[in-house]
Scaffold this motif. Structure first.
Motif: not given
Length: 261
Positions: A66-74, A32-36
């Motif tokens: 699909l994607d992820e912010y760059v630089g947000l803490d884990a 599956l491909g999941l969007a937020t």
């Protein structure tokens, strides 16, 4: 591309839930491909309810976000890995490690993007991709001007996207990251079935361009016109700009039940 106009988000969630459930019934190990974002939430709520009722299992399935912010803490609550865990994957029975997203904390961004492409390929590709759409026509974080042949990469977010997402950051635009990792348009196009969900009047122009506009990098979602199996599920408000809305309604009303989505 099939345009389906439904009365509300619950009806959208139910129809998309039918499609995912049918897929997992015939292929328990589906990918599956999941969007937020807010658009897919009715789908995830529906699937979680079906899981609670014993009607579907994700135990053999895999998923890619699909994607992820760059630089947000884990541990940041708006990191998409945490958002999808909270909103969906923790509510069903995915096995540990079976849900993967781009690594926005990688020290070598190009290598991380290439690795993500390879992971999707190694899993056999995405069987069903859930998508939302931005007010400016972006899908994933492929902003206007994105290459129609793009793959997973780093992108700078437009001011409009950051404004739209500020609601998740206490309405503070300065807290919204300026960069992200995102699957590219060509990556998304390799999914075998795409289910795009859009609700609300603010999505009406984007939906109109998606379905009835010319294919253009200015409206990245229009690339989906070239995909062989796209289901666009919209409510009445999001359908407000569709010139062929009555035809879409007639077509869906006459559709054979056996076709499903």
């Amino acid at each position: 591309m099939e345009i389906i106009i439904l009365p509300d988000s619950d009806a959208i969630g139910d129809l998309a839930g039918d499609a995912v459930t049918a897929l997992l019934d015939r292929k328990p190990g589906a990918v599956l491909g999941l969007a937020t974002g807010s658009s897919p939430l009715p789908v995830y709520d529906n699937l979680a309810a079906r899981y609670d009722a014993g009607d579907v299992s994700f135990a053999q399935a895999r998923a890619f976000t699909l994607d992820e912010y760059v630089g947000l803490d884990a541990g940041h609550p708006e990191r998409y890995a945490n958002v999808i865990h909270k909103e969906f994957t923790s509510r069903v029975d995915f096995e540990p490690g079976s849900v993967q997203g781009p690594n926005g904390l990688a020290t070598d961004i190009p290598a991380a993007c290439q690795s993500y492409e390879e992971a999707i390929h190694a899993a056999g590709g995405v069987d069903l991709q859930i998508l939302g759409i931005g007010t400016d026509g972006h899908i994933a974080f492929n902003e206007p001007g994105s290459s129609l042949a793009s793959r997973t990469r780093i992108k700078t977010l437009t001011r409009q996207t950051r404004i739209d997402n500020a609601r998740f950051f206490d309405d503070d635009l300065d807290q919204v990251p300026t960069q992200c990792l995102t699957q590219g348009l060509a990556t998304i196009m390799e999914a075998r079935h795409i289910v795009l969900v859009a609700t609300g009047q603010n999505k009406a122009e984007a939906v109109h361009q998606l379905a009835e506009g010319g294919v253009s990098a200015l409206w990245p979602a229009t690339i989906l016109q070239h995909h062989p199996h796209v289901s666009v599920l919209v409510d009445e408000a999001a359908a407000g700009r569709l010139q062929l809305a009555n035809y879409y309604r007639q077509t869906y009303a006459a559709k054979p039940v056996w076709q499903g989505l």
